[in-house]
Design a protein around this motif. Sequence first.
Motif, mmCIF file in Angstrom:
data_model
loop_
_atom_site.group_PDB
_atom_site.id
_atom_site.type_symbol
_atom_site.label_atom_id
_atom_site.label_comp_id
_atom_site.label_asym_id
_atom_site.label_seq_id
_atom_site.Cartn_x
_atom_site.Cartn_y
_atom_site.Cartn_z
ATOM 1 N N ILE A 190 0.868 -1.174 0.000
ATOM 2 C CA ILE A 190 0.000 0.000 0.000
ATOM 3 C C ILE A 190 0.904 1.223 0.000
ATOM 4 O O ILE A 190 1.889 1.271 0.732
ATOM 5 N N GLY A 191 0.590 2.161 -0.859
ATOM 6 C CA GLY A 191 1.408 3.353 -0.965
ATOM 7 C C GLY A 191 0.600 4.506 -1.511
ATOM 8 O O GLY A 191 -0.637 4.442 -1.593
ATOM 9 N N PRO A 192 1.266 5.565 -1.918
ATOM 10 C CA PRO A 192 0.574 6.772 -2.351
ATOM 11 C C PRO A 192 -0.418 6.560 -3.494
ATOM 12 O O PRO A 192 -1.492 7.154 -3.503
ATOM 13 N N GLY A 193 -0.077 5.724 -4.447
ATOM 14 C CA GLY A 193 -0.955 5.524 -5.594
ATOM 15 C C GLY A 193 -2.304 4.930 -5.228
ATOM 16 O O GLY A 193 -3.357 5.441 -5.629
ATOM 17 N N LYS A 194 -2.290 3.867 -4.464
ATOM 18 C CA LYS A 194 -3.543 3.222 -4.062
ATOM 19 C C LYS A 194 -4.328 4.108 -3.106
ATOM 20 O O LYS A 194 -5.560 4.164 -3.172
ATOM 21 N N ILE A 195 -3.627 4.810 -2.237
ATOM 22 C CA ILE A 195 -4.311 5.722 -1.315
ATOM 23 C C ILE A 195 -4.996 6.843 -2.094
ATOM 24 O O ILE A 195 -6.158 7.180 -1.826
ATOM 25 N N GLU A 196 -4.298 7.427 -3.066
ATOM 26 C CA GLU A 196 -4.905 8.494 -3.863
ATOM 27 C C GLU A 196 -6.097 7.982 -4.657
ATOM 28 O O GLU A 196 -7.096 8.693 -4.813
ATOM 29 N N LEU A 197 -6.014 6.747 -5.150
ATOM 30 C CA LEU A 197 -7.147 6.169 -5.862
ATOM 31 C C LEU A 197 -8.358 6.054 -4.943
ATOM 32 O O LEU A 197 -9.469 6.459 -5.306
ATOM 33 N N LEU A 198 -8.159 5.521 -3.744
ATOM 34 C CA LEU A 198 -9.271 5.421 -2.794
ATOM 35 C C LEU A 198 -9.843 6.795 -2.460
ATOM 36 O O LEU A 198 -11.063 6.976 -2.404
ATOM 37 N N LYS A 199 -8.978 7.778 -2.259
ATOM 38 C CA LYS A 199 -9.447 9.134 -1.949
ATOM 39 C C LYS A 199 -10.270 9.713 -3.101
ATOM 40 O O LYS A 199 -11.298 10.343 -2.878
ATOM 41 N N GLN A 200 -9.799 9.505 -4.324
ATOM 42 C CA GLN A 200 -10.520 10.034 -5.475
ATOM 43 C C GLN A 200 -11.862 9.332 -5.677
ATOM 44 O O GLN A 200 -12.840 9.969 -6.045
ATOM 45 N N ILE A 201 -11.901 8.037 -5.407
ATOM 46 C CA ILE A 201 -13.187 7.330 -5.484
ATOM 47 C C ILE A 201 -14.142 7.921 -4.459
ATOM 48 O O ILE A 201 -15.323 8.135 -4.742
ATOM 49 N N ASN A 202 -13.638 8.228 -3.274
ATOM 50 C CA ASN A 202 -14.466 8.827 -2.229
ATOM 51 C C ASN A 202 -14.997 10.200 -2.665
ATOM 52 O O ASN A 202 -16.146 10.531 -2.407
ATOM 53 N N ILE A 203 -14.172 10.967 -3.346
ATOM 54 C CA ILE A 203 -14.569 12.299 -3.804
ATOM 55 C C ILE A 203 -15.507 12.215 -5.005
ATOM 56 O O ILE A 203 -16.560 12.856 -5.031
ATOM 57 N N MET A 204 -15.120 11.432 -6.006
ATOM 58 C CA MET A 204 -15.841 11.394 -7.279
ATOM 59 C C MET A 204 -17.061 10.474 -7.246
ATOM 60 O O MET A 204 -17.924 10.593 -8.108
ATOM 61 N N LYS A 205 -17.083 9.543 -6.286
ATOM 62 C CA LYS A 205 -18.157 8.543 -6.212
ATOM 63 C C LYS A 205 -18.215 7.711 -7.490
ATOM 64 O O LYS A 205 -19.268 7.227 -7.894
ATOM 65 N N ASP A 232 -7.240 6.074 6.567
ATOM 66 C CA ASP A 232 -6.958 6.665 7.887
ATOM 67 C C ASP A 232 -5.663 6.118 8.480
ATOM 68 O O ASP A 232 -4.847 6.879 9.015
ATOM 69 N N SER A 233 -5.470 4.806 8.381
ATOM 70 C CA SER A 233 -4.256 4.183 8.936
ATOM 71 C C SER A 233 -3.018 4.644 8.192
ATOM 72 O O SER A 233 -1.979 4.934 8.808
ATOM 73 N N TYR A 234 -3.107 4.718 6.877
ATOM 74 C CA TYR A 234 -1.969 5.172 6.078
ATOM 75 C C TYR A 234 -1.606 6.615 6.421
ATOM 76 O O TYR A 234 -0.434 6.938 6.639
ATOM 77 N N GLU A 235 -2.608 7.484 6.494
ATOM 78 C CA GLU A 235 -2.343 8.895 6.788
ATOM 79 C C GLU A 235 -1.772 9.085 8.190
ATOM 80 O O GLU A 235 -0.903 9.929 8.390
ATOM 81 N N ALA A 236 -2.240 8.297 9.149
ATOM 82 C CA ALA A 236 -1.692 8.385 10.513
ATOM 83 C C ALA A 236 -0.231 7.959 10.523
ATOM 84 O O ALA A 236 0.613 8.615 11.157
ATOM 85 N N LEU A 237 0.092 6.885 9.810
ATOM 86 C CA LEU A 237 1.476 6.420 9.735
ATOM 87 C C LEU A 237 2.348 7.447 9.019
ATOM 88 O O LEU A 237 3.448 7.768 9.481
ATOM 89 N N GLU A 238 1.841 7.984 7.914
ATOM 90 C CA GLU A 238 2.583 8.990 7.159
ATOM 91 C C GLU A 238 2.910 10.202 8.037
ATOM 92 O O GLU A 238 4.054 10.687 8.058
ATOM 93 N N LYS A 239 1.938 10.662 8.774
ATOM 94 C CA LYS A 239 2.135 11.823 9.663
ATOM 95 C C LYS A 239 3.178 11.513 10.730
ATOM 96 O O LYS A 239 4.079 12.325 10.994
ATOM 97 N N LYS A 240 3.076 10.341 11.332
ATOM 98 C CA LYS A 240 4.010 9.959 12.385
ATOM 99 C C LYS A 240 5.436 9.818 11.838
ATOM 100 O O LYS A 240 6.399 10.268 12.470
ATOM 101 N N LEU A 241 5.572 9.196 10.678
ATOM 102 C CA LEU A 241 6.896 9.035 10.078
ATOM 103 C C LEU A 241 7.529 10.380 9.744
ATOM 104 O O LEU A 241 8.709 10.599 9.999
ATOM 105 N N ASN A 242 6.738 11.280 9.175
ATOM 106 C CA ASN A 242 7.269 12.594 8.819
ATOM 107 C C ASN A 242 7.686 13.382 10.054
ATOM 108 O O ASN A 242 8.705 14.069 10.043
#
Length: 110
Positions: free
Chosen positions: A13-28, A83-93
Amino acid sequence: MRPRIYLGDNLSIGPGKIELLKQINIMKSISGAARALSIPYKKAWSLIDVLNQGFGGQVIETSIGGKAGGSARLTPLGQKIIDSYEALEKKLNKSAKKELDAFYSLLNIS
Protein backbone atom coordinates in the motif's frame (compact mmCIF):
# COMPACT_ATOMS: atom_id res chain seq x y z
CA MET A 1 7.62 11.38 2.92
CA ARG A 2 5.03 9.08 1.34
CA PRO A 3 5.79 5.51 2.40
CA ARG A 4 5.12 2.29 0.53
CA ILE A 5 4.25 -0.45 2.98
CA TYR A 6 4.78 -4.10 2.07
CA LEU A 7 2.25 -6.25 3.88
CA GLY A 8 3.35 -9.57 2.43
CA ASP A 9 4.41 -10.98 -0.91
CA ASN A 10 1.28 -9.92 -2.77
CA LEU A 11 0.19 -6.71 -1.08
CA SER A 12 1.67 -3.28 -0.75
CA ILE A 13 0.00 0.00 0.00
CA GLY A 14 1.41 3.35 -0.96
CA PRO A 15 0.57 6.77 -2.35
CA GLY A 16 -0.95 5.52 -5.59
CA LYS A 17 -3.54 3.22 -4.06
CA ILE A 18 -4.31 5.72 -1.32
CA GLU A 19 -4.91 8.49 -3.86
CA LEU A 20 -7.15 6.17 -5.86
CA LEU A 21 -9.27 5.42 -2.79
CA LYS A 22 -9.45 9.13 -1.95
CA GLN A 23 -10.52 10.03 -5.47
CA ILE A 24 -13.19 7.33 -5.48
CA ASN A 25 -14.47 8.83 -2.23
CA ILE A 26 -14.57 12.30 -3.80
CA MET A 27 -15.84 11.39 -7.28
CA LYS A 28 -18.16 8.54 -6.21
CA SER A 29 -16.97 6.84 -9.39
CA ILE A 30 -14.13 4.52 -10.36
CA SER A 31 -13.98 5.92 -13.88
CA GLY A 32 -14.03 9.48 -12.54
CA ALA A 33 -11.23 8.66 -10.10
CA ALA A 34 -9.20 7.04 -12.87
CA ARG A 35 -9.62 10.13 -15.06
CA ALA A 36 -8.64 12.43 -12.18
CA LEU A 37 -5.45 10.42 -11.66
CA SER A 38 -4.75 9.98 -15.39
CA ILE A 39 -4.72 6.20 -15.17
CA PRO A 40 -6.66 3.72 -17.29
CA TYR A 41 -9.97 2.49 -15.88
CA LYS A 42 -8.73 -1.12 -16.11
CA LYS A 43 -5.64 -0.22 -14.02
CA ALA A 44 -7.85 1.39 -11.36
CA TRP A 45 -9.97 -1.76 -11.15
CA SER A 46 -6.83 -3.89 -10.96
CA LEU A 47 -5.52 -1.84 -8.00
CA ILE A 48 -8.89 -2.14 -6.24
CA ASP A 49 -8.88 -5.89 -6.84
CA VAL A 50 -5.38 -6.18 -5.33
CA LEU A 51 -6.61 -4.35 -2.22
CA ASN A 52 -9.76 -6.48 -1.99
CA GLN A 53 -7.78 -9.71 -2.26
CA GLY A 54 -4.97 -8.58 0.04
CA PHE A 55 -7.20 -7.29 2.83
CA GLY A 56 -9.74 -10.07 2.43
CA GLY A 57 -12.71 -7.75 2.04
CA GLN A 58 -14.21 -5.12 -0.21
CA VAL A 59 -12.62 -1.66 -0.06
CA ILE A 60 -15.34 -0.11 -2.22
CA GLU A 61 -18.98 -0.81 -2.95
CA THR A 62 -20.38 -0.26 -6.41
CA SER A 63 -23.90 0.13 -7.68
CA ILE A 64 -25.07 -0.31 -11.23
CA GLY A 65 -26.91 2.69 -12.57
CA GLY A 66 -29.30 3.48 -15.34
CA LYS A 67 -29.10 6.65 -17.42
CA ALA A 68 -27.08 8.47 -14.77
CA GLY A 69 -24.57 5.61 -14.50
CA GLY A 70 -23.37 3.67 -11.52
CA SER A 71 -21.57 4.85 -8.46
CA ALA A 72 -18.86 3.74 -6.07
CA ARG A 73 -18.16 4.49 -2.46
CA LEU A 74 -15.66 3.45 0.14
CA THR A 75 -16.51 0.70 2.58
CA PRO A 76 -15.53 1.09 6.23
CA LEU A 77 -12.47 -1.05 5.39
CA GLY A 78 -11.49 1.32 2.57
CA GLN A 79 -11.79 4.33 4.88
CA LYS A 80 -9.77 2.57 7.61
CA ILE A 81 -6.99 1.90 5.10
CA ILE A 82 -6.81 5.61 4.23
CA ASP A 83 -6.96 6.67 7.89
CA SER A 84 -4.26 4.18 8.94
CA TYR A 85 -1.97 5.17 6.08
CA GLU A 86 -2.34 8.90 6.79
CA ALA A 87 -1.69 8.38 10.51
CA LEU A 88 1.48 6.42 9.73
CA GLU A 89 2.58 8.99 7.16
CA LYS A 90 2.14 11.82 9.66
CA LYS A 91 4.01 9.96 12.39
CA LEU A 92 6.90 9.04 10.08
CA ASN A 93 7.27 12.59 8.82
CA LYS A 94 7.24 13.98 12.34
CA SER A 95 9.75 11.49 13.74
CA ALA A 96 12.08 11.75 10.73
CA LYS A 97 12.09 15.56 10.50
CA LYS A 98 15.82 15.91 11.19
CA GLU A 99 16.72 13.31 8.56
CA LEU A 100 14.29 14.75 6.01
CA ASP A 101 15.69 18.24 6.60
CA ALA A 102 19.16 16.83 5.90
CA PHE A 103 17.98 15.57 2.50
CA TYR A 104 16.33 18.91 1.68
CA SER A 105 19.50 20.77 2.61
CA LEU A 106 21.35 18.78 -0.04
CA LEU A 107 19.08 20.31 -2.70
CA ASN A 108 20.67 23.72 -2.05
CA ILE A 109 24.15 22.52 -3.05
CA SER A 110 25.35 24.25 -6.25
